[in-house]
Design a protein around this motif. Sequence first.
Motif, mmCIF file in Angstrom:
data_model
loop_
_atom_site.group_PDB
_atom_site.id
_atom_site.type_symbol
_atom_site.label_atom_id
_atom_site.label_comp_id
_atom_site.label_asym_id
_atom_site.label_seq_id
_atom_site.Cartn_x
_atom_site.Cartn_y
_atom_site.Cartn_z
ATOM 1 N N CYS A 180 0.975 -1.173 0.007
ATOM 2 C CA CYS A 180 -0.063 0.030 -0.048
ATOM 3 C C CYS A 180 0.801 1.377 0.037
ATOM 4 C CB CYS A 180 -1.276 0.067 1.088
ATOM 5 S SG CYS A 180 -0.163 -0.241 2.877
ATOM 6 N N LEU A 181 2.059 1.132 0.663
ATOM 7 C CA LEU A 181 2.938 2.375 0.695
ATOM 8 C C LEU A 181 3.586 2.583 -0.579
ATOM 9 C CD1 LEU A 181 4.951 2.100 4.174
ATOM 10 C CD2 LEU A 181 3.065 3.368 3.691
ATOM 11 N N CYS A 204 -5.515 11.951 1.720
ATOM 12 C CA CYS A 204 -5.890 10.761 0.692
ATOM 13 C C CYS A 204 -7.007 11.343 -0.185
ATOM 14 C CB CYS A 204 -6.723 9.911 1.494
ATOM 15 S SG CYS A 204 -7.475 8.545 0.629
ATOM 16 N N ASN A 205 -6.835 11.012 -1.510
ATOM 17 C CA ASN A 205 -7.599 11.502 -2.690
ATOM 18 C C ASN A 205 -8.771 10.407 -3.069
ATOM 19 O OD1 ASN A 205 -5.961 9.805 -4.061
ATOM 20 N ND2 ASN A 205 -5.238 11.241 -5.393
ATOM 21 N N GLY A 206 -8.668 9.296 -2.212
ATOM 22 C CA GLY A 206 -9.490 8.468 -2.746
ATOM 23 C C GLY A 206 -9.331 7.548 -3.897
ATOM 24 N N CYS A 207 -7.972 7.613 -4.298
ATOM 25 C CA CYS A 207 -7.733 6.896 -5.612
ATOM 26 C C CYS A 207 -8.064 5.355 -5.724
ATOM 27 C CB CYS A 207 -6.328 7.181 -6.165
ATOM 28 S SG CYS A 207 -5.267 6.464 -5.155
ATOM 29 N N GLY A 208 -7.847 4.776 -4.508
ATOM 30 C CA GLY A 208 -8.256 3.401 -4.300
ATOM 31 C C GLY A 208 -7.055 2.724 -4.867
ATOM 32 N N TYR A 209 -5.733 2.909 -5.101
ATOM 33 C CA TYR A 209 -4.792 2.033 -5.548
ATOM 34 C C TYR A 209 -4.308 1.105 -4.266
ATOM 35 C CZ TYR A 209 -3.897 5.260 -9.330
ATOM 36 O OH TYR A 209 -4.014 6.073 -10.784
ATOM 37 N N CYS A 210 -4.513 1.778 -3.306
ATOM 38 C CA CYS A 210 -3.819 0.819 -1.900
ATOM 39 C C CYS A 210 -4.968 -0.364 -1.720
ATOM 40 C CB CYS A 210 -3.666 1.845 -0.731
ATOM 41 S SG CYS A 210 -5.097 2.703 -0.098
ATOM 42 N N VAL A 211 -6.151 -0.060 -2.114
ATOM 43 C CA VAL A 211 -7.315 -1.080 -1.681
ATOM 44 C C VAL A 211 -6.873 -2.220 -2.489
ATOM 45 C CG1 VAL A 211 -9.389 -1.728 -1.868
ATOM 46 C CG2 VAL A 211 -8.845 0.457 -1.310
ATOM 47 N N ALA A 213 -4.083 -3.043 -3.691
ATOM 48 C CA ALA A 213 -2.361 -3.533 -3.232
ATOM 49 C C ALA A 213 -2.272 -4.293 -2.140
ATOM 50 C CB ALA A 213 -1.656 -2.175 -3.199
ATOM 51 N N CYS A 214 -3.471 -4.321 -1.184
ATOM 52 C CA CYS A 214 -3.126 -5.068 0.074
ATOM 53 C C CYS A 214 -3.569 -6.562 -0.146
ATOM 54 C CB CYS A 214 -4.216 -4.350 1.129
ATOM 55 S SG CYS A 214 -4.311 -5.210 2.707
ATOM 56 N N PRO A 215 -2.509 -7.349 0.385
ATOM 57 C CA PRO A 215 -2.648 -8.695 0.154
ATOM 58 C C PRO A 215 -3.879 -9.484 0.912
ATOM 59 C CG PRO A 215 -0.645 -8.305 1.346
ATOM 60 C CD PRO A 215 -1.186 -7.013 1.072
ATOM 61 N N TYR A 216 -4.285 -8.639 2.053
ATOM 62 C CA TYR A 216 -5.092 -9.121 2.787
ATOM 63 C C TYR A 216 -6.490 -8.559 3.091
ATOM 64 C CZ TYR A 216 -0.873 -10.642 5.475
ATOM 65 O OH TYR A 216 0.529 -11.220 5.937
ATOM 66 N N GLY A 217 -6.539 -7.574 1.968
ATOM 67 C CA GLY A 217 -7.883 -6.918 1.956
ATOM 68 C C GLY A 217 -8.427 -6.197 2.881
ATOM 69 N N TYR A 309 -10.058 -19.230 9.226
ATOM 70 C CA TYR A 309 -10.174 -18.037 9.789
ATOM 71 C C TYR A 309 -10.321 -16.853 8.446
ATOM 72 C CZ TYR A 309 -8.539 -19.878 14.004
ATOM 73 O OH TYR A 309 -8.391 -20.926 15.029
ATOM 74 N N GLY A 310 -10.267 -17.244 7.059
ATOM 75 C CA GLY A 310 -10.488 -16.159 6.011
ATOM 76 C C GLY A 310 -9.078 -15.333 5.738
ATOM 77 N N LEU A 311 -8.072 -16.321 6.314
ATOM 78 C CA LEU A 311 -6.624 -15.386 5.942
ATOM 79 C C LEU A 311 -6.046 -16.134 4.852
ATOM 80 C CD1 LEU A 311 -5.427 -15.384 9.750
ATOM 81 C CD2 LEU A 311 -6.009 -13.404 8.300
ATOM 82 N N PRO A 312 -5.245 -15.171 4.038
ATOM 83 C CA PRO A 312 -4.676 -16.000 2.797
ATOM 84 C C PRO A 312 -3.376 -17.132 3.385
ATOM 85 C CG PRO A 312 -4.073 -13.814 2.825
ATOM 86 C CD PRO A 312 -5.146 -13.986 3.844
ATOM 87 N N PRO A 313 -3.392 -17.975 2.767
ATOM 88 C CA PRO A 313 -2.330 -19.061 3.276
ATOM 89 C C PRO A 313 -0.805 -18.504 3.126
ATOM 90 C CG PRO A 313 -3.234 -19.993 1.295
ATOM 91 C CD PRO A 313 -4.062 -18.833 1.906
ATOM 92 N N ASP A 314 -0.594 -17.763 2.006
ATOM 93 C CA ASP A 314 0.741 -17.378 1.722
ATOM 94 C C ASP A 314 0.862 -16.010 0.942
ATOM 95 O OD1 ASP A 314 3.417 -17.545 1.155
ATOM 96 O OD2 ASP A 314 3.307 -18.460 -0.980
ATOM 97 N N PRO A 315 0.368 -14.980 1.936
ATOM 98 C CA PRO A 315 0.437 -13.398 1.352
ATOM 99 C C PRO A 315 1.740 -13.213 0.741
ATOM 100 C CG PRO A 315 0.553 -13.715 3.832
ATOM 101 C CD PRO A 315 0.357 -15.132 3.422
ATOM 102 N N GLN A 316 1.444 -12.491 -0.315
ATOM 103 C CA GLN A 316 2.791 -11.970 -0.991
ATOM 104 C C GLN A 316 2.485 -10.328 -1.143
ATOM 105 O OE1 GLN A 316 5.506 -13.449 -1.762
ATOM 106 N NE2 GLN A 316 4.718 -15.433 -1.182
ATOM 107 N N VAL A 317 3.643 -9.575 -1.002
ATOM 108 C CA VAL A 317 3.377 -8.270 -1.304
ATOM 109 C C VAL A 317 3.269 -8.014 -2.789
ATOM 110 C CG1 VAL A 317 5.986 -7.965 -1.701
ATOM 111 C CG2 VAL A 317 4.514 -5.983 -0.891
ATOM 112 N N THR A 318 2.136 -7.233 -3.007
ATOM 113 C CA THR A 318 1.360 -7.226 -4.192
ATOM 114 C C THR A 318 2.521 -6.345 -5.424
ATOM 115 O OG1 THR A 318 0.331 -5.380 -3.606
ATOM 116 C CG2 THR A 318 -0.839 -7.646 -3.598
ATOM 117 N N THR A 319 3.536 -5.557 -4.757
ATOM 118 C CA THR A 319 4.320 -4.946 -5.666
ATOM 119 C C THR A 319 5.521 -5.430 -5.919
ATOM 120 O OG1 THR A 319 5.079 -3.562 -3.534
ATOM 121 C CG2 THR A 319 3.144 -2.713 -4.965
#
Length: 349
Positions: A180-181, A204-211, A213-217, A309-319
């Motif tokens: 997200c950063l 924040c300008n509400g562009c939503g790019y970080c939404v 980009a977050c691997p956890y939602g 628990y609704g968590l991703p088993p292998d989260p990866q930084v999206t960037t």
Amino acid sequence: MADPPRRPAAPPQSSLPGTDPATAAGWVDAPPRMGFFTDTSVCIGCKACEVACKEWNGVPTAGLDLLGMSYDNTGALTANSWRHVAFVEQPRPAGHGTAPVAGNPTGGPASAARSAGTVTPTGTEPGVLPGEPPAAARTTEFLGMPAAGPPGRTGSAEGRSDFRWLMMSDVCKHCTRAGCLDVCPTGALFRTEFGTVVVQEDICNGCGYCVSACPYGVIDRRVDDGRVWKCTLCYDRIGAGLTPACAQACPTESIQYGPLDELRERAAARVATLRERGETQARLYGHDPDDGVGGDGAFFLLLDEPEVYGLPPDPQVTTRDLPAMWRRAGLAALAMTAAAVGAFLGGRR
């Protein structure tokens, strides 16, 4: 008195593996990295953390909607739910309710019968003869219900036998390598001196790019103003030496706050204790600095697979692939430029 840490002049970026995120972001003389350790084995689903978070941070109500999912009225982390208590109703593991009892050290039929509320061993209930149903079973018979009681009730101190609750208070993970950063174009998202990730709503300008980009939602935009909101780990409180509101309100200390290194040691000891007690599925999630996000600033002790628990088993930084993508794009641009120049010069000849 020691000088406070100095804030970086430029917007910080996602940390590299093996580096302290605050230091990598440009903070000088940063304090120890702070975070959350959530022990789900002692979570009772009281939602005190949700309420405390809303009260302290002024988070709007999300309304009351049971969603058809047990007692879960929030459903997920959103712009109006920075803490989410998940309720997972799960069948009991095989063999539960057949533990050894007096006079039957190996468990078996007698123990199972006791769990079913049909036989009470001698001396376990005053005034009950050997082989006579316990008081709970006799009461249900009087009321016209089955002798074993309502579904899931055993009539004994062992409680329910058909399912168990898995509860977890979820929150932003404050990743070491935070995608997200990397994608925020305005610098609204920044890394604090404590290693946490905070949104500055006035930038924040509400562009939503970080939404995306977050691997956890975790990050979400608020409908009425379009800006993104999420947990700040109570940046205002920890900056004043206080405990975040959710951890302060947790009655069972399921949510623990402190220096991240200390929390990891405490969590490892807790997992070892649970496994010694027979909870073989106990494991830590988000604690490993070598995982796809460089480890989380908020990690969890789980009693089952992360997906439960609704968590991703292998989260990866999206960037993670952005540098390679930019390199390939640059090489492609150079190749196209060279081809165009060659064609132009060839045409002049």
